[in-house]
Design a protein around this motif. Structure first.
Motif, PDB file in Angstrom:
ATOM      1  N   LEU A  70       0.828  -1.206   0.000  1.00 42.17           N
ATOM      2  CA  LEU A  70       0.000   0.000   0.000  1.00 42.17           C
ATOM      3  C   LEU A  70       0.864   1.259   0.000  1.00 42.17           C
ATOM      4  O   LEU A  70       0.595   2.207  -0.755  1.00 42.17           O
ATOM      5  CB  LEU A  70      -0.923  -0.013   1.209  1.00 42.17           C
ATOM      6  CG  LEU A  70      -1.856   1.187   1.364  1.00 42.17           C
ATOM      7  CD1 LEU A  70      -2.776   1.309   0.163  1.00 42.17           C
ATOM      8  CD2 LEU A  70      -2.667   1.081   2.649  1.00 42.17           C
ATOM      9  N   ALA A  71       1.904   1.285   0.821  1.00 42.65           N
ATOM     10  CA  ALA A  71       2.786   2.453   0.862  1.00 42.65           C
ATOM     11  C   ALA A  71       3.457   2.685  -0.487  1.00 42.65           C
ATOM     12  O   ALA A  71       3.512   3.806  -0.997  1.00 42.65           O
ATOM     13  CB  ALA A  71       3.828   2.283   1.961  1.00 42.65           C
ATOM     14  N   GLY A  72       3.962   1.618  -1.089  1.00 48.41           N
ATOM     15  CA  GLY A  72       4.593   1.756  -2.388  1.00 48.41           C
ATOM     16  C   GLY A  72       3.623   2.203  -3.472  1.00 48.41           C
ATOM     17  O   GLY A  72       3.976   3.006  -4.341  1.00 48.41           O
ATOM     18  N   VAL A 211      -8.658   2.427   2.094  1.00 46.74           N
ATOM     19  CA  VAL A 211      -7.689   3.192   2.883  1.00 46.74           C
ATOM     20  C   VAL A 211      -8.282   3.542   4.246  1.00 46.74           C
ATOM     21  O   VAL A 211      -7.590   3.511   5.270  1.00 46.74           O
ATOM     22  CB  VAL A 211      -7.252   4.456   2.131  1.00 46.74           C
ATOM     23  CG1 VAL A 211      -6.350   5.325   2.992  1.00 46.74           C
ATOM     24  CG2 VAL A 211      -6.526   4.076   0.836  1.00 46.74           C
ATOM     25  N   GLY A 212      -9.588   3.870   4.276  1.00 44.11           N
ATOM     26  CA  GLY A 212     -10.237   4.152   5.554  1.00 44.11           C
ATOM     27  C   GLY A 212     -10.224   2.954   6.486  1.00 44.11           C
ATOM     28  O   GLY A 212     -10.019   3.102   7.700  1.00 44.11           O
ATOM     29  N   ALA A 236       5.148  -4.497  14.797  1.00 44.78           N
ATOM     30  CA  ALA A 236       5.707  -5.237  13.661  1.00 44.78           C
ATOM     31  C   ALA A 236       4.602  -5.662  12.705  1.00 44.78           C
ATOM     32  O   ALA A 236       4.739  -5.557  11.477  1.00 44.78           O
ATOM     33  CB  ALA A 236       6.477  -6.459  14.163  1.00 44.78           C
ATOM     34  N   VAL A 237       3.488  -6.139  13.244  1.00 46.64           N
ATOM     35  CA  VAL A 237       2.350  -6.514  12.405  1.00 46.64           C
ATOM     36  C   VAL A 237       1.796  -5.293  11.692  1.00 46.64           C
ATOM     37  O   VAL A 237       1.440  -5.342  10.507  1.00 46.64           O
ATOM     38  CB  VAL A 237       1.266  -7.194  13.259  1.00 46.64           C
ATOM     39  CG1 VAL A 237       0.007  -7.438  12.441  1.00 46.64           C
ATOM     40  CG2 VAL A 237       1.775  -8.507  13.828  1.00 46.64           C
ATOM     41  N   ILE A 238       1.712  -4.160  12.399  1.00 44.58           N
ATOM     42  CA  ILE A 238       1.193  -2.931  11.785  1.00 44.58           C
ATOM     43  C   ILE A 238       2.053  -2.514  10.597  1.00 44.58           C
ATOM     44  O   ILE A 238       1.547  -2.154   9.526  1.00 44.58           O
ATOM     45  CB  ILE A 238       1.127  -1.807  12.834  1.00 44.58           C
ATOM     46  CG1 ILE A 238       0.021  -2.096  13.849  1.00 44.58           C
ATOM     47  CG2 ILE A 238       0.889  -0.457  12.170  1.00 44.58           C
ATOM     48  CD1 ILE A 238      -0.026  -1.109  14.990  1.00 44.58           C
ATOM     49  N   LEU A 239       3.363  -2.561  10.755  1.00 42.06           N
ATOM     50  CA  LEU A 239       4.264  -2.095   9.702  1.00 42.06           C
ATOM     51  C   LEU A 239       4.393  -3.077   8.548  1.00 42.06           C
ATOM     52  O   LEU A 239       4.832  -2.693   7.463  1.00 42.06           O
ATOM     53  CB  LEU A 239       5.651  -1.818  10.291  1.00 42.06           C
ATOM     54  CG  LEU A 239       5.730  -0.633  11.258  1.00 42.06           C
ATOM     55  CD1 LEU A 239       7.120  -0.542  11.874  1.00 42.06           C
ATOM     56  CD2 LEU A 239       5.392   0.669  10.548  1.00 42.06           C
ATOM     57  N   LEU A 240       4.025  -4.336   8.769  1.00 39.97           N
ATOM     58  CA  LEU A 240       4.185  -5.337   7.720  1.00 39.97           C
ATOM     59  C   LEU A 240       2.861  -5.800   7.107  1.00 39.97           C
ATOM     60  O   LEU A 240       2.787  -6.007   5.892  1.00 39.97           O
ATOM     61  CB  LEU A 240       4.939  -6.555   8.259  1.00 39.97           C
ATOM     62  CG  LEU A 240       6.398  -6.345   8.642  1.00 39.97           C
ATOM     63  CD1 LEU A 240       6.965  -7.598   9.292  1.00 39.97           C
ATOM     64  CD2 LEU A 240       7.229  -5.951   7.432  1.00 39.97           C
ATOM     65  N   ALA A 241       1.832  -5.972   7.906  1.00 38.94           N
ATOM     66  CA  ALA A 241       0.641  -6.676   7.405  1.00 38.94           C
ATOM     67  C   ALA A 241      -0.664  -6.074   7.881  1.00 38.94           C
ATOM     68  O   ALA A 241      -1.654  -6.795   7.984  1.00 38.94           O
ATOM     69  CB  ALA A 241       0.719  -8.153   7.820  1.00 38.94           C
ATOM     70  N   LEU A 242      -0.728  -4.783   8.152  1.00 37.04           N
ATOM     71  CA  LEU A 242      -1.977  -4.197   8.641  1.00 37.04           C
ATOM     72  C   LEU A 242      -3.100  -4.275   7.609  1.00 37.04           C
ATOM     73  O   LEU A 242      -4.230  -4.654   7.950  1.00 37.04           O
ATOM     74  CB  LEU A 242      -1.736  -2.746   9.067  1.00 37.04           C
ATOM     75  CG  LEU A 242      -2.932  -2.049   9.717  1.00 37.04           C
ATOM     76  CD1 LEU A 242      -3.312  -2.740  11.013  1.00 37.04           C
ATOM     77  CD2 LEU A 242      -2.615  -0.573   9.981  1.00 37.04           C
ATOM     78  N   PRO A 243      -2.883  -3.928   6.327  1.00 36.10           N
ATOM     79  CA  PRO A 243      -3.991  -4.057   5.362  1.00 36.10           C
ATOM     80  C   PRO A 243      -4.479  -5.487   5.192  1.00 36.10           C
ATOM     81  O   PRO A 243      -5.656  -5.694   4.858  1.00 36.10           O
ATOM     82  CB  PRO A 243      -3.384  -3.516   4.066  1.00 36.10           C
ATOM     83  CG  PRO A 243      -2.267  -2.631   4.507  1.00 36.10           C
ATOM     84  CD  PRO A 243      -1.716  -3.290   5.722  1.00 36.10           C
ATOM     85  N   ASN A 244      -3.614  -6.482   5.382  1.00 31.94           N
ATOM     86  CA  ASN A 244      -4.070  -7.876   5.298  1.00 31.94           C
ATOM     87  C   ASN A 244      -5.230  -8.122   6.239  1.00 31.94           C
ATOM     88  O   ASN A 244      -6.252  -8.729   5.871  1.00 31.94           O
ATOM     89  CB  ASN A 244      -2.914  -8.825   5.640  1.00 31.94           C
ATOM     90  CG  ASN A 244      -1.744  -8.690   4.693  1.00 31.94           C
ATOM     91  OD1 ASN A 244      -1.081  -7.662   4.649  1.00 31.94           O
ATOM     92  ND2 ASN A 244      -1.475  -9.731   3.930  1.00 31.94           N
ATOM     93  N   LEU A 245      -5.078  -7.667   7.486  1.00 28.37           N
ATOM     94  CA  LEU A 245      -6.106  -7.891   8.489  1.00 28.37           C
ATOM     95  C   LEU A 245      -7.307  -6.973   8.290  1.00 28.37           C
ATOM     96  O   LEU A 245      -8.452  -7.375   8.472  1.00 28.37           O
ATOM     97  CB  LEU A 245      -5.508  -7.690   9.888  1.00 28.37           C
ATOM     98  CG  LEU A 245      -4.272  -8.530  10.201  1.00 28.37           C
ATOM     99  CD1 LEU A 245      -3.741  -8.212  11.587  1.00 28.37           C
ATOM    100  CD2 LEU A 245      -4.587 -10.018  10.084  1.00 28.37           C
TER     101      LEU A 245
END
Length: 432
Positions: A70-72, A211-212, A236-245
């Motif tokens: 998402l960031a990229g 995004v919301g 760590a989860v937030i920075l790596l896989a937050l949109p997954n969840l």
């Protein structure tokens, strides 16, 4: 595009450091970071291990760290459109002229040049995402014996060049298409302006919705880290896989289901309520749905409420900006867009990992260091050799439910939005 890679690299480095991937042997942090960035583009990583002539093994990890994706995507879309907008602003007088200031050949040339540069950058990442190191068994005598026999357990991971470039170009194509579809002032040839005018309202509404969801999940994650902890693992989860969840929660709220299993020790970031549903002694799949999750935590019943309100807001926004578009057109537009979104969410949230591997360092002692050490009976290393986790979406169910929910929200939201457009709030009249 360098900015996009930089954003992904910084976010991935912080996440992997919080996940203690820097403790892997052999100074492999840079290679792990490169592999994680490629996985964020969709490319799978493979792991090979051996213990000389005694044993050998292999494993694979296919999971996208969507925080990096998402960031990229946000940075890449902005960086690609900004010079085109600047040039269009210099050549055009009004908004219509600025949008049509870029010719088709020029736009195609810029896209091809960007794709070529991006493919080269992805190839460099694939070259960097290769590393192998010797795994200690935890016992000095065993290490000496295996070293003398030439059977020291080694583990190596890599990302295939072909798959990395292919997935990288596919990722870039999707990002650019979404950027042109969402941007109100995207400079396009005149032939494409009509198409953009039709697809922009539902697509932009759905992008804002996704995004919301991530922003809401970010607030919930920060609160969880501060109140409940452990803070380092949660961040760590937030920075790596937050949109997954977050996007998994959106799909579940619409009634979509996933199926899979979790056994042995897998270090993939996963909420406790989800891991409890997937956990099983064998490889028998279990269904992940609102009903099965509610057996672990009744608060998941709020997910349909949140999903319904979010889609209704999308419908209202389309109704207010849709001019004289009829309600059934809003229903068709939002229904198709939601169906495609559910297809994309299902594909992006797929997870497949095996042999007890942690996700490139995310996890505990059952990670990469335990892959081959157990094959030679090393002490101090977990005994669980095999383990796997899968999470596969029921795509057809998700797409159909997305179309149904989107169409309903389009009808109701379009009617409300049109009513608000016809009856705008009037400012109070001041006394003479």
């Amino acid at each position: 595009m360098v900015c996009a890679l930089l954003a992904m690299g910084v976010l991935g480095a912080l996440g992997l450091w919080l996940a203690k991937a820097n403790t892997l042997p052999g100074d492999s942090f840079g290679s792990v970071l490169a592999a994680t960035m490629l996985m964020a583009l969709g490319a799978p990583a493979s792991v090979q291990g051996s213990a000389g002539f005694i044993a050998s093994g292999s494993a694979g990890v296919a999971a996208m760290p969507l925080s990096l994706s998402l960031a990229g995507a946000l940075v890449a879309g902005y960086a690609f459109l900004r010079p085109l907008r600047r040039r269009a602003d210099q050549n055009g007088q009004d908004r219509q002229d600025r949008q049509a200031a870029v010719q088709g050949r020029e736009l195609l040339g810029r896209v091809l040049l960007t794709a070529a540069l991006w493919a080269g950058a992805v190839a460099l990442l694939a070259w960097a995402a290769r590393h192998s190191f010797v795994v200690s068994t935890g016992n000095s005598i065993t290490d000496q014996i295996t070293g003398a026999l030439g059977a020291s357990p080694t583990v190596g991971f890599r990302v295939d060049f072909g798959s990395a470039i292919g997935y990288g170009l596919l990722w870039l194509a999707v990002v650019l298409l979404l950027a042109f579809a969402v941007s109100r002032a995207a400079p396009l040839p005149a032939r494409l302006l009509r198409i953009q005018g039709a697809v922009r309202p539902p697509v932009s509404a759905m992008v804002v919705l996704l995004v919301g969801y991530v922003l809401v999940a970010l607030v919930a994650g920060v609160v969880t880290a501060v109140v409940h902890g452990p803070a380092r693992d949660t961040f760590a989860v937030i920075l790596l896989a937050l949109p997954n969840l977050a996007w998994l929660a959106f799909g579940l709220g619409l009634g979509a289901t996933w199926h899979g299993h979790l056994n042995a020790t897998i270090g993939l970031p996963m909420p406790k309520v989800l891991s409890e549903v997937l956990r099983s002694a064998g490889t028998q799949d279990r269904t992940v749905s609102l009903g099965t999750l509610a057996q672990q935590d009744g608060r998941v019943w709020w997910l349909p409420v949140l999903a319904g309100l979010a889609l209704l807001c999308c419908g209202i926004a389309m109704g207010r900006t849709g001019g004289r578009t009829t309600a059934w057109r809003h229903a068709v537009g939002l229904g198709l867009t939601t169906a495609l979104t559910m297809l994309l969410v299902g594909l992006l949230t797929r997870v497949s990992a095996a042999y007890g591997l942690s996700l490139l360092g995310v996890g505990g002692t059952g990670g990469i260091s335990g892959l081959l050490g157990n094959l030679i009976g090393g002490t101090g290393i977990p005994k669980a050799l095999t383990g796997s986790v899968t999470l596969i979406p029921d795509l057809l169910r998700g797409v159909l439910l997305g179309a149904l929910w989107g169409a309903l929200a389009g009808v109701i939201g379009g009617w409300i939005g049109a009513h608000l457009r016809r009856n705008p709030a009037r400012p109070p009249v001041s006394a003479p």
